[in-house]
Design an enzyme around this catalytic site. Sequence first.
Site, short mmCIF file in Angstrom:
data_model
loop_
_atom_site.label_atom_id
_atom_site.label_comp_id
_atom_site.label_asym_id
_atom_site.label_seq_id
_atom_site.Cartn_x
_atom_site.Cartn_y
_atom_site.Cartn_z
N LYS A 31 0.85 -1.20 0.00
CA LYS A 31 0.00 0.00 0.00
C LYS A 31 0.88 1.24 0.00
O LYS A 31 1.79 1.38 0.81
CB LYS A 31 -0.89 0.01 1.25
CG LYS A 31 -1.84 1.19 1.31
CD LYS A 31 -2.81 1.05 2.47
CE LYS A 31 -2.31 1.64 3.74
NZ LYS A 31 -2.44 3.10 3.87
N ASP A 58 -3.53 4.37 -1.66
CA ASP A 58 -4.49 4.80 -0.63
C ASP A 58 -4.40 6.30 -0.43
O ASP A 58 -3.82 6.77 0.55
CB ASP A 58 -4.19 4.02 0.66
CG ASP A 58 -5.19 4.30 1.77
OD1 ASP A 58 -6.32 4.74 1.46
OD2 ASP A 58 -4.84 4.08 2.94
N LYS A 60 -7.28 8.22 -0.69
CA LYS A 60 -8.62 8.58 -0.16
C LYS A 60 -9.18 9.84 -0.83
O LYS A 60 -9.44 10.86 -0.19
CB LYS A 60 -8.55 8.78 1.35
CG LYS A 60 -8.14 7.51 2.11
CD LYS A 60 -8.27 7.72 3.61
CE LYS A 60 -7.93 6.47 4.39
NZ LYS A 60 -6.52 6.05 4.29
N HIS A 62 -11.52 12.65 -2.38
CA HIS A 62 -12.83 13.23 -2.03
C HIS A 62 -12.82 14.62 -2.66
O HIS A 62 -12.28 15.57 -2.11
CB HIS A 62 -12.94 13.32 -0.50
CG HIS A 62 -14.24 13.86 0.01
ND1 HIS A 62 -14.60 13.78 1.33
CD2 HIS A 62 -15.27 14.46 -0.63
CE1 HIS A 62 -15.80 14.34 1.49
NE2 HIS A 62 -16.22 14.76 0.31
N ASP A 63 -13.40 14.72 -3.86
CA ASP A 63 -13.33 15.99 -4.60
C ASP A 63 -14.51 16.00 -5.59
O ASP A 63 -15.35 15.10 -5.57
CB ASP A 63 -11.97 16.07 -5.32
CG ASP A 63 -11.49 17.52 -5.48
OD1 ASP A 63 -12.32 18.38 -5.84
OD2 ASP A 63 -10.30 17.78 -5.27
N THR A 114 -11.51 5.62 10.93
CA THR A 114 -11.40 4.97 12.25
C THR A 114 -10.91 5.95 13.32
O THR A 114 -10.95 5.65 14.50
CB THR A 114 -10.44 3.76 12.19
OG1 THR A 114 -9.27 4.15 11.50
CG2 THR A 114 -11.08 2.61 11.47
N ARG A 207 3.22 -1.06 10.85
CA ARG A 207 4.31 -1.07 11.82
C ARG A 207 4.75 -2.44 12.32
O ARG A 207 5.97 -2.63 12.50
CB ARG A 207 3.96 -0.12 12.97
CG ARG A 207 4.10 1.33 12.52
CD ARG A 207 3.37 2.29 13.40
NE ARG A 207 1.93 2.19 13.24
CZ ARG A 207 1.05 2.95 13.86
NH1 ARG A 207 1.46 3.87 14.70
NH2 ARG A 207 -0.25 2.81 13.65
O1 C5P Z 1 1.09 0.66 11.14
P1 C5P Z 1 -0.32 0.14 11.02
O2 C5P Z 1 -0.39 -1.37 10.92
O3 C5P Z 1 -1.22 0.69 12.09
O4 C5P Z 1 -0.80 0.71 9.61
C1 C5P Z 1 -2.13 0.73 9.18
C2 C5P Z 1 -2.22 1.37 7.83
O5 C5P Z 1 -3.59 1.45 7.47
C3 C5P Z 1 -1.68 2.80 7.76
O6 C5P Z 1 -1.12 2.96 6.45
C4 C5P Z 1 -2.91 3.67 7.91
O7 C5P Z 1 -2.77 4.90 7.20
C5 C5P Z 1 -3.95 2.80 7.22
N1 C5P Z 1 -5.33 3.05 7.63
C6 C5P Z 1 -5.74 2.99 8.96
N2 C5P Z 1 -7.05 3.25 9.27
C7 C5P Z 1 -7.92 3.56 8.30
C8 C5P Z 1 -7.52 3.58 6.97
C9 C5P Z 1 -6.20 3.32 6.66
O8 C5P Z 1 -4.94 2.68 9.84
N3 C5P Z 1 -9.18 3.78 8.62
#
Ligand code: C5P
Length: 231
Positions: A31, A58, A60, A62-63, A114, A207
Amino acid sequence: MVAELVLALDLPRALDAFELLDRLPALRWVKVGPMLMTREGPGVVRDLVDRGLRVFLDLKWHDIPNTVSGAVAAARELGVAMATVHVLGGRAMLDAAVVSAGPDLALVGVTVLTSHDPGSYAQTVGRPGVDLNAEVARLAGMATEAGLRGVVCSPREVSLLRERLGADPYIVVPGIRRGPDALGDQVRVASAEDATRNGATHLVIGRPLLHAADPSAVLEEFMKESRCAAP
Ligand code: C5P
């Protein structure tokens, strides 16, 4: 069904991303988000596609419909396999995006971020007493009615959406952790096994892999968990 594992390349430099990818030959999906894209530009997407990886862009969007349609067309030309739009951009924007995506680019709709809780969402939309689950389900329904391939949601809404949307739509889920992993800023997390069992098709992991001493071993653990959940 076994969910696909998607590595979130939340790194400042393409060089770091490619060094990590050299250590993960089993990985099929990555991603690219605003951090890497804004620093490195579309060349990084081309390089990832040339490596044979499936790229989830990703950003996102919105436009207005015309602008989103142009961005989706650009992503398709780059060879992107999946991309995000905000469902709150409205039906005309979703329709324009679907036309531009064509059959090979899977568009998935972001429902409620989220990072919102009921209070902050109610304040944003100017409505008191919002039921977030109902709102996520409503927006997910709008996404699939417009012909999007699926939705992005938190681990908490996977079962609800799989029940409401039926078997076909993609359900893309971030916030995946193993028992010992640090949560970081994620609050609503789930294991790869639970998310897959509840109906997720793509698990986004950042992470826990980006910070692993042995990323290949950690990837194998996540893969095993998602295979365990398969019926
Ligand atoms: O590091 P981690 O496992 O928390 O990464 C989650 C990924 O998913 C990040 O790239 C974050 O931007 C993305 N993401 C998220 N929550 C969302 C949409 C995307 O954590 N609602």
